[in-house]
Design an enzyme around this catalytic site. Structure first.
Site, PDB file in Angstrom:
ATOM      1  N   HIS A 104       4.561   6.809  -4.729  1.00 30.94           N
ATOM      2  CA  HIS A 104       3.311   7.570  -4.721  1.00 30.94           C
ATOM      3  C   HIS A 104       3.487   8.756  -5.660  1.00 30.94           C
ATOM      4  O   HIS A 104       4.529   9.402  -5.650  1.00 30.94           O
ATOM      5  CB  HIS A 104       3.006   8.078  -3.305  1.00 30.94           C
ATOM      6  CG  HIS A 104       1.692   8.792  -3.232  1.00 30.94           C
ATOM      7  ND1 HIS A 104       1.558  10.119  -3.565  1.00 30.94           N
ATOM      8  CD2 HIS A 104       0.464   8.361  -2.897  1.00 30.94           C
ATOM      9  CE1 HIS A 104       0.290  10.467  -3.431  1.00 30.94           C
ATOM     10  NE2 HIS A 104      -0.399   9.416  -3.022  1.00 30.94           N
ATOM     11  N   CYS A 155      -2.555  12.290   2.149  1.00 34.98           N
ATOM     12  CA  CYS A 155      -2.623  12.392   0.687  1.00 34.98           C
ATOM     13  C   CYS A 155      -3.812  13.291   0.355  1.00 34.98           C
ATOM     14  O   CYS A 155      -4.894  13.110   0.925  1.00 34.98           O
ATOM     15  CB  CYS A 155      -2.796  11.010   0.057  1.00 34.98           C
ATOM     16  SG  CYS A 155      -3.164  11.100  -1.706  1.00 34.98           S
ATOM     17  N   HIS A 210      -1.986  15.452  -7.378  1.00 29.88           N
ATOM     18  CA  HIS A 210      -2.046  14.309  -6.469  1.00 29.88           C
ATOM     19  C   HIS A 210      -0.716  14.211  -5.733  1.00 29.88           C
ATOM     20  O   HIS A 210       0.314  13.917  -6.352  1.00 29.88           O
ATOM     21  CB  HIS A 210      -2.306  13.034  -7.300  1.00 29.88           C
ATOM     22  CG  HIS A 210      -2.476  11.804  -6.478  1.00 29.88           C
ATOM     23  ND1 HIS A 210      -2.485  10.559  -7.029  1.00 29.88           N
ATOM     24  CD2 HIS A 210      -2.652  11.625  -5.136  1.00 29.88           C
ATOM     25  CE1 HIS A 210      -2.661   9.641  -6.078  1.00 29.88           C
ATOM     26  NE2 HIS A 210      -2.756  10.262  -4.912  1.00 29.88           N
ATOM     27  N   GLU A 251       0.860  -1.191   0.000  1.00 25.09           N
ATOM     28  CA  GLU A 251       0.000   0.000   0.000  1.00 25.09           C
ATOM     29  C   GLU A 251       0.892   1.235   0.000  1.00 25.09           C
ATOM     30  O   GLU A 251       1.572   1.506   0.984  1.00 25.09           O
ATOM     31  CB  GLU A 251      -0.924  -0.024   1.234  1.00 25.09           C
ATOM     32  CG  GLU A 251      -1.677   1.263   1.476  1.00 25.09           C
ATOM     33  CD  GLU A 251      -2.346   1.824   0.237  1.00 25.09           C
ATOM     34  OE1 GLU A 251      -3.234   1.146  -0.309  1.00 25.09           O
ATOM     35  OE2 GLU A 251      -1.970   2.948  -0.197  1.00 25.09           O
ATOM     36  N   LYS A 252       0.870   1.965  -1.106  1.00 28.58           N
ATOM     37  CA  LYS A 252       1.831   3.057  -1.303  1.00 28.58           C
ATOM     38  C   LYS A 252       1.641   4.235  -0.363  1.00 28.58           C
ATOM     39  O   LYS A 252       2.542   5.059  -0.231  1.00 28.58           O
ATOM     40  CB  LYS A 252       1.793   3.532  -2.744  1.00 28.58           C
ATOM     41  CG  LYS A 252       0.483   4.175  -3.144  1.00 28.58           C
ATOM     42  CD  LYS A 252       0.499   4.578  -4.602  1.00 28.58           C
ATOM     43  CE  LYS A 252      -0.867   5.072  -5.019  1.00 28.58           C
ATOM     44  NZ  LYS A 252      -1.310   4.500  -6.266  1.00 28.58           N
ATOM     45  N   HIS A 253       0.498   4.363   0.287  1.00 29.23           N
ATOM     46  CA  HIS A 253       0.267   5.537   1.127  1.00 29.23           C
ATOM     47  C   HIS A 253       0.815   5.417   2.541  1.00 29.23           C
ATOM     48  O   HIS A 253       0.917   6.408   3.247  1.00 29.23           O
ATOM     49  CB  HIS A 253      -1.229   5.826   1.228  1.00 29.23           C
ATOM     50  CG  HIS A 253      -1.798   6.387  -0.025  1.00 29.23           C
ATOM     51  ND1 HIS A 253      -2.352   5.614  -0.999  1.00 29.23           N
ATOM     52  CD2 HIS A 253      -1.856   7.664  -0.483  1.00 29.23           C
ATOM     53  CE1 HIS A 253      -2.746   6.373  -1.995  1.00 29.23           C
ATOM     54  NE2 HIS A 253      -2.455   7.615  -1.715  1.00 29.23           N
ATOM     55  N   HIS A 311      -6.328  10.680  -1.143  1.00 27.52           N
ATOM     56  CA  HIS A 311      -6.627   9.411  -0.467  1.00 27.52           C
ATOM     57  C   HIS A 311      -6.600   9.481   1.054  1.00 27.52           C
ATOM     58  O   HIS A 311      -6.625   8.443   1.720  1.00 27.52           O
ATOM     59  CB  HIS A 311      -5.685   8.322  -0.976  1.00 27.52           C
ATOM     60  CG  HIS A 311      -5.811   8.105  -2.457  1.00 27.52           C
ATOM     61  ND1 HIS A 311      -4.846   8.509  -3.354  1.00 27.52           N
ATOM     62  CD2 HIS A 311      -6.822   7.576  -3.177  1.00 27.52           C
ATOM     63  CE1 HIS A 311      -5.246   8.213  -4.589  1.00 27.52           C
ATOM     64  NE2 HIS A 311      -6.438   7.653  -4.508  1.00 27.52           N
TER      65      HIS A 311
HETATM   66 FE    FE Z   1      -2.688   9.240  -3.042  1.00 31.46          FE
END
Ligand code: FE
Length: 130
Positions: free
Chosen positions: A45, A115, A51, A15-17, A118
């Protein structure tokens, strides 16, 4: 609804976040300690004008205490914006910050990242005294 319900987490490898905390797990009381927090170390990310990771916070929660201490904050307001247009610049910014702290007790480092698309993410790392 409580804000704590909005913090998401997971394994940063999938999970990149999820903020990744890099620190020795065993540290000397009172000695300077560099703690690096980054988002997107395994899966990058995006950090574009639309973004991006807006900020990272770092807390330290000493073992046996009721409250966490706020020890670091980094805003990422610069994203390599270009006069040529959105995301047309030759430079890219990574959401990564290093904080220098020292601790006198064992405890837990807690990182939070935001983010702009997100939402809120968290992770933690236990610190022992050597
Ligand atoms: Fe994001």
């Amino acid at each position: 609804m409580k804000i704590g319900e909005l913090y998401r987490s997971g394994d940063f490898k999938g999970e990149k976040h999820v903020p990744v905390i890099v620190s020795p797990a065993s540290v000397t009381a009172g000695a300077p300690l560099d703690v690096t927090v980054a988002v997107g170390t395994e899966i990058p990310h995006p950090n574009t004008t639309e973004h991006f990771i807006a900020w990272i916070d770092l807390y330290f929660k000493p073992q046996g205490e009721a409250f966490a201490y706020h020890v670091g904050h980094s805003d990422f307001r610069a994203h390599g914006e270009s006069t040529r247009g959105a995301n047309e610049g030759p430079v890219h910014v990574h959401p990564k910050a290093t904080f220098s702290i020292e601790v006198s007790k064992p405890g837990t480092l807690i990182a939070v990242s935001m983010c702009n698309i997100h939402g809120l993410w968290e992770s933690s790392l236990d610190l022992e005294l050597s």
